[in-house]
Design a protein around this motif. Structure first.
Motif, mmCIF file in Angstrom:
data_model
loop_
_atom_site.group_PDB
_atom_site.id
_atom_site.type_symbol
_atom_site.label_atom_id
_atom_site.label_comp_id
_atom_site.label_asym_id
_atom_site.label_seq_id
_atom_site.Cartn_x
_atom_site.Cartn_y
_atom_site.Cartn_z
ATOM 1 N N ALA A 117 0.858 -1.180 0.000
ATOM 2 C CA ALA A 117 0.000 0.000 0.000
ATOM 3 C C ALA A 117 0.896 1.233 0.000
ATOM 4 N N GLY A 118 0.467 2.259 -0.719
ATOM 5 C CA GLY A 118 1.219 3.509 -0.711
ATOM 6 C C GLY A 118 1.572 3.982 -2.097
ATOM 7 N N ALA A 119 2.338 5.051 -2.136
ATOM 8 C CA ALA A 119 2.753 5.650 -3.402
ATOM 9 C C ALA A 119 4.179 6.153 -3.256
ATOM 10 N N GLN A 120 4.938 6.091 -4.349
ATOM 11 C CA GLN A 120 6.306 6.595 -4.311
ATOM 12 C C GLN A 120 6.766 6.940 -5.715
ATOM 13 N N SER A 121 7.856 7.669 -5.774
ATOM 14 C CA SER A 121 8.457 8.019 -7.050
ATOM 15 C C SER A 121 9.926 7.624 -6.993
ATOM 16 N N LYS A 122 10.407 7.071 -8.077
ATOM 17 C CA LYS A 122 11.819 6.715 -8.164
ATOM 18 C C LYS A 122 12.303 7.035 -9.565
ATOM 19 N N ALA A 123 13.604 7.069 -9.739
ATOM 20 C CA ALA A 123 14.208 7.302 -11.042
ATOM 21 C C ALA A 123 14.929 6.033 -11.460
ATOM 22 N N PHE A 174 20.366 1.415 -12.772
ATOM 23 C CA PHE A 174 20.424 2.087 -11.470
ATOM 24 C C PHE A 174 19.014 2.526 -11.120
ATOM 25 N N VAL A 175 18.656 2.386 -9.844
ATOM 26 C CA VAL A 175 17.358 2.853 -9.356
ATOM 27 C C VAL A 175 17.639 3.793 -8.195
ATOM 28 N N LEU A 176 17.065 5.000 -8.253
ATOM 29 C CA LEU A 176 17.306 6.007 -7.221
ATOM 30 C C LEU A 176 15.991 6.532 -6.675
ATOM 31 N N ASN A 177 16.028 6.933 -5.417
ATOM 32 C CA ASN A 177 14.926 7.710 -4.847
ATOM 33 C C ASN A 177 15.544 8.943 -4.200
ATOM 34 N N ASN A 178 14.765 9.694 -3.452
ATOM 35 C CA ASN A 178 15.294 10.926 -2.843
ATOM 36 C C ASN A 178 16.454 10.658 -1.899
ATOM 37 N N GLY A 179 16.522 9.444 -1.351
ATOM 38 C CA GLY A 179 17.600 9.099 -0.425
ATOM 39 C C GLY A 179 18.864 8.642 -1.115
ATOM 40 N N GLY A 180 18.822 8.478 -2.435
ATOM 41 C CA GLY A 180 19.992 8.009 -3.176
ATOM 42 C C GLY A 180 19.717 6.700 -3.882
ATOM 43 N N LEU A 181 20.779 5.923 -4.104
ATOM 44 C CA LEU A 181 20.643 4.654 -4.811
ATOM 45 C C LEU A 181 19.876 3.645 -3.965
ATOM 46 N N MET A 182 18.993 2.899 -4.613
ATOM 47 C CA MET A 182 18.217 1.869 -3.929
ATOM 48 C C MET A 182 18.893 0.524 -4.180
ATOM 49 N N ALA A 183 19.053 -0.272 -3.132
ATOM 50 C CA ALA A 183 19.685 -1.583 -3.241
ATOM 51 C C ALA A 183 18.621 -2.676 -3.242
ATOM 52 N N GLY A 184 18.954 -3.801 -3.876
ATOM 53 C CA GLY A 184 18.070 -4.955 -3.861
ATOM 54 C C GLY A 184 16.758 -4.764 -4.581
ATOM 55 N N VAL A 185 16.728 -3.907 -5.595
ATOM 56 C CA VAL A 185 15.496 -3.619 -6.328
ATOM 57 C C VAL A 185 15.459 -4.459 -7.602
ATOM 58 N N SER A 186 14.321 -5.053 -7.891
ATOM 59 C CA SER A 186 14.142 -5.785 -9.144
ATOM 60 C C SER A 186 13.405 -4.894 -10.132
ATOM 61 N N VAL A 187 13.891 -4.883 -11.365
ATOM 62 C CA VAL A 187 13.225 -4.113 -12.411
ATOM 63 C C VAL A 187 12.556 -5.031 -13.428
ATOM 64 N N ASP A 188 12.644 -6.337 -13.216
ATOM 65 C CA ASP A 188 12.054 -7.310 -14.134
ATOM 66 C C ASP A 188 10.552 -7.098 -14.265
ATOM 67 N N GLY A 189 10.067 -7.330 -15.471
ATOM 68 C CA GLY A 189 8.619 -7.217 -15.721
ATOM 69 C C GLY A 189 8.183 -5.852 -16.211
ATOM 70 N N ASN A 190 9.039 -4.854 -16.103
ATOM 71 C CA ASN A 190 8.683 -3.520 -16.610
ATOM 72 C C ASN A 190 8.765 -3.514 -18.133
#
Length: 197
Positions: A117-123, A174-190
């Motif tokens: 649940a929730g909403a977020q933005s990432k780059a 690379f996946v980033l949010n406001n805190g910097g680089l995000m670790a352990g993120v899967s981008v598969d399926g996009n």
């Protein structure tokens, strides 16, 4: 009677869940490019946001700048907005740069199911490190990460150095949010598709 009641409850729950997710998702997208903006204004806004994303990436991992300079193509999605309530959805627009010049615009979409649940933005930044990887991407009309190609999401250590195995892959992400680089993120399926702007 119980079967009808149970089916009705499941259908109602699914409808409510999708409704809430779409409301959350719509709420997030109000921060994106204005619908009334001209195509040129949208391209300029996206280009500026892509520059800011790359600046943020270089600050988080100085070594990434060398990778970007070596890449045959750089695909930058400055704001991938996601919203979820049981069922999640995400969407964003990005620009492909080849030899430092804009070479096309793309959209990215994805979804997920599970307790969330929730909403977020990432780059997201995808680096095509070989001519072959870039050519296959550009030749496709719709390209799904994990199905059409594997993206090695960069592992960055505490010193900002990127894992040596990652930098040797044909496509690095690379996946980033406001805190910097995000670790352990899967981008598969996009799914990434060409976008006319």
């Amino acid at each position: 009677m119980n079967t009808i009641s149970s089916n009705w409850r499941r259908t109602t729950l699914a409808a409510v869940t999708l409704g809430v997710a779409s409301v959350l998702f719509a709420g997030c997208t109000t921060n994106g490019p204005k619908d009334t903006a001209s195509a040129a204004e949208k391209r300029q806004e996206l280009d500026s946001a892509a520059n800011a994303t790359l600046t943020q990436l270089y600050a988080a991992s100085p070594q990434s700048k060398q990778l970007v300079e070596r890449a045959r193509g750089v695909l930058v999605f400055p704001a991938v907005l996601s919203a979820s309530f049981i069922v999640g959805a995400q969407h964003g627009s990005g620009v492909l740069r080849v030899s430092g010049k804009d070479s096309g615009y793309y959209s990215i979409t994805g979804g997920s199911i599970g307790f969330q649940a929730g909403a977020q933005s990432k780059a997201m930044v995808l680096l095509f490190m070989t001519d072959d990887a870039l050519a296959k991407f550009r030749a496709s009309s719709g390209w799904t990460i994990g199905a059409d190609a594997t993206v090695a999401v960069a592992n960055v250590g505490a010193t900002g150095n990127i894992d040596s195995n990652t930098v040797q892959q044909p496509i690095v992400g690379f996946v980033l949010n406001n805190g910097g680089l995000m670790a352990g993120v899967s981008v598969d399926g996009n799914k990434i598709s060409p976008l006319v702007l």
